[in-house]
Design a protein around this motif. Structure first.
Motif, PDB file in Angstrom:
ATOM      1  N   PHE A   1       0.818  -1.213   0.000  1.00  0.00           N
ATOM      2  CA  PHE A   1       0.000   0.000   0.000  1.00  0.00           C
ATOM      3  C   PHE A   1       0.851   1.262   0.000  1.00  0.00           C
ATOM      4  N   PHE A   2       1.998   1.238   0.660  1.00  0.00           N
ATOM      5  CA  PHE A   2       2.910   2.385   0.572  1.00  0.00           C
ATOM      6  C   PHE A   2       3.378   2.593  -0.871  1.00  0.00           C
ATOM      7  N   MET A   3       3.685   1.487  -1.564  1.00  0.00           N
ATOM      8  CA  MET A   3       4.144   1.587  -2.952  1.00  0.00           C
ATOM      9  C   MET A   3       3.030   2.105  -3.859  1.00  0.00           C
ATOM     10  N   VAL A   4       1.825   1.590  -3.691  1.00  0.00           N
ATOM     11  CA  VAL A   4       0.701   2.036  -4.512  1.00  0.00           C
ATOM     12  C   VAL A   4       0.420   3.520  -4.263  1.00  0.00           C
ATOM     13  N   GLY A   5       0.507   3.952  -3.027  1.00  0.00           N
ATOM     14  CA  GLY A   5       0.306   5.370  -2.723  1.00  0.00           C
ATOM     15  C   GLY A   5       1.358   6.251  -3.356  1.00  0.00           C
ATOM     16  N   THR A   6       2.589   5.798  -3.352  1.00  0.00           N
ATOM     17  CA  THR A   6       3.665   6.561  -3.983  1.00  0.00           C
ATOM     18  C   THR A   6       3.465   6.657  -5.488  1.00  0.00           C
ATOM     19  N   VAL A   7       3.090   5.559  -6.108  1.00  0.00           N
ATOM     20  CA  VAL A   7       2.816   5.583  -7.550  1.00  0.00           C
ATOM     21  C   VAL A   7       1.644   6.518  -7.844  1.00  0.00           C
ATOM     22  N   GLY A   8       0.625   6.496  -6.996  1.00  0.00           N
ATOM     23  CA  GLY A   8      -0.519   7.385  -7.174  1.00  0.00           C
ATOM     24  C   GLY A   8      -0.136   8.845  -7.068  1.00  0.00           C
ATOM     25  N   ILE A   9       0.732   9.173  -6.127  1.00  0.00           N
ATOM     26  CA  ILE A   9       1.173  10.559  -5.978  1.00  0.00           C
ATOM     27  C   ILE A   9       1.951  11.006  -7.214  1.00  0.00           C
ATOM     28  N   LEU A  10       2.749  10.123  -7.763  1.00  0.00           N
ATOM     29  CA  LEU A  10       3.549  10.479  -8.936  1.00  0.00           C
ATOM     30  C   LEU A  10       2.730  10.516 -10.223  1.00  0.00           C
ATOM     31  N   ARG A  11       1.695   9.689 -10.341  1.00  0.00           N
ATOM     32  CA  ARG A  11       0.989   9.535 -11.607  1.00  0.00           C
ATOM     33  C   ARG A  11      -0.293  10.370 -11.728  1.00  0.00           C
ATOM     34  N   PHE A  12      -0.971  10.661 -10.626  1.00  0.00           N
ATOM     35  CA  PHE A  12      -2.249  11.361 -10.718  1.00  0.00           C
ATOM     36  C   PHE A  12      -2.056  12.822 -11.095  1.00  0.00           C
TER      37      PHE A  12
ATOM     38  N   ASP B   1      -3.858  15.869 -10.490  1.00  0.00           N
ATOM     39  CA  ASP B   1      -4.099  17.069  -9.693  1.00  0.00           C
ATOM     40  C   ASP B   1      -4.013  16.756  -8.201  1.00  0.00           C
ATOM     41  N   ILE B   2      -4.117  17.817  -7.400  1.00  0.00           N
ATOM     42  CA  ILE B   2      -3.916  17.667  -5.957  1.00  0.00           C
ATOM     43  C   ILE B   2      -5.010  16.837  -5.311  1.00  0.00           C
ATOM     44  N   TYR B   3      -6.212  16.871  -5.858  1.00  0.00           N
ATOM     45  CA  TYR B   3      -7.322  16.143  -5.245  1.00  0.00           C
ATOM     46  C   TYR B   3      -7.128  14.632  -5.354  1.00  0.00           C
ATOM     47  N   THR B   4      -6.758  14.154  -6.505  1.00  0.00           N
ATOM     48  CA  THR B   4      -6.537  12.714  -6.654  1.00  0.00           C
ATOM     49  C   THR B   4      -5.247  12.274  -5.959  1.00  0.00           C
ATOM     50  N   ARG B   5      -4.258  13.136  -5.957  1.00  0.00           N
ATOM     51  CA  ARG B   5      -3.015  12.807  -5.241  1.00  0.00           C
ATOM     52  C   ARG B   5      -3.253  12.716  -3.747  1.00  0.00           C
ATOM     53  N   ALA B   6      -4.045  13.636  -3.223  1.00  0.00           N
ATOM     54  CA  ALA B   6      -4.347  13.611  -1.788  1.00  0.00           C
ATOM     55  C   ALA B   6      -5.141  12.361  -1.428  1.00  0.00           C
ATOM     56  N   HIS B   7      -6.052  11.972  -2.291  1.00  0.00           N
ATOM     57  CA  HIS B   7      -6.831  10.758  -2.041  1.00  0.00           C
ATOM     58  C   HIS B   7      -5.904   9.540  -1.984  1.00  0.00           C
ATOM     59  N   SER B   8      -4.999   9.475  -2.930  1.00  0.00           N
ATOM     60  CA  SER B   8      -4.058   8.357  -2.964  1.00  0.00           C
ATOM     61  C   SER B   8      -3.178   8.345  -1.714  1.00  0.00           C
ATOM     62  N   ALA B   9      -2.689   9.500  -1.347  1.00  0.00           N
ATOM     63  CA  ALA B   9      -1.804   9.577  -0.187  1.00  0.00           C
ATOM     64  C   ALA B   9      -2.531   9.225   1.100  1.00  0.00           C
ATOM     65  N   ALA B  10      -3.726   9.739   1.269  1.00  0.00           N
ATOM     66  CA  ALA B  10      -4.449   9.512   2.523  1.00  0.00           C
ATOM     67  C   ALA B  10      -4.836   8.052   2.695  1.00  0.00           C
ATOM     68  N   LYS B  11      -5.418   7.477   1.673  1.00  0.00           N
ATOM     69  CA  LYS B  11      -5.901   6.098   1.794  1.00  0.00           C
ATOM     70  C   LYS B  11      -4.747   5.108   1.921  1.00  0.00           C
ATOM     71  N   CYS B  12      -3.796   5.212   1.033  1.00  0.00           N
ATOM     72  CA  CYS B  12      -2.719   4.215   0.997  1.00  0.00           C
ATOM     73  C   CYS B  12      -1.757   4.359   2.170  1.00  0.00           C
ATOM     74  N   ASP B  13      -1.422   5.580   2.547  1.00  0.00           N
ATOM     75  CA  ASP B  13      -0.494   5.754   3.662  1.00  0.00           C
ATOM     76  C   ASP B  13      -1.115   5.314   4.980  1.00  0.00           C
ATOM     77  N   THR B  14      -2.385   5.610   5.156  1.00  0.00           N
ATOM     78  CA  THR B  14      -3.050   5.184   6.386  1.00  0.00           C
ATOM     79  C   THR B  14      -3.096   3.664   6.472  1.00  0.00           C
ATOM     80  N   LEU B  15      -3.521   3.023   5.405  1.00  0.00           N
ATOM     81  CA  LEU B  15      -3.617   1.563   5.427  1.00  0.00           C
ATOM     82  C   LEU B  15      -2.242   0.911   5.509  1.00  0.00           C
ATOM     83  N   GLY B  16      -1.265   1.471   4.806  1.00  0.00           N
ATOM     84  CA  GLY B  16       0.088   0.923   4.870  1.00  0.00           C
ATOM     85  C   GLY B  16       0.685   1.011   6.266  1.00  0.00           C
TER      86      GLY B  16
END
Length: 106
Positions: free
Chosen positions: A16-27, A29-44
């Protein structure tokens, strides 16, 4: 058996940390990046700390790790929500400054 369960939780957390990092790099705008960071980092973080609790057994350190999990579970999504809310408010102010009304932006 305990080592296998710890490994599964730890690999899940790292995934989940890896998926969140990929999401931050690939998404885009800030809204989708924040969603990726919040969900994946919390679960990771929760999965990784749960692996440490299982590995360590039930003692005072496990209680402290459980309190850290609760703290992360509450604060990470809250902080992400506030960051995105401020960005949204700033975007609305910029649109109003540029002469675009709120009805046209919807």
């Amino acid at each position: 058996m305990k080592t296998i369960i710890v490994g599964i939780f730890l690999m899940g957390g790292l995934f989940f940390f890896m998926v969140g990092t990929v999401g931050i790099l690939r998404f885009p705008d800030i809204y989708t990046r924040a969603h990726s960071a919040a969900k994946c980092d919390t679960l990771g973080a929760i999965l990784s700390l749960t692996a440490l609790i299982i590995y360590n057994g039930l003692n005072i350190v496990s209680l402290k790790l459980l309190l850290i999990i609760v703290f992360i579970w509450i604060t990470n999504p809250t902080a992400t929500h506030l960051i995105v809310k401020v960005k949204h408010e700033n975007d609305k102010k910029e649109k109003l400054k540029d002469g675009v009304s709120e009805n046209e932006s919807i």
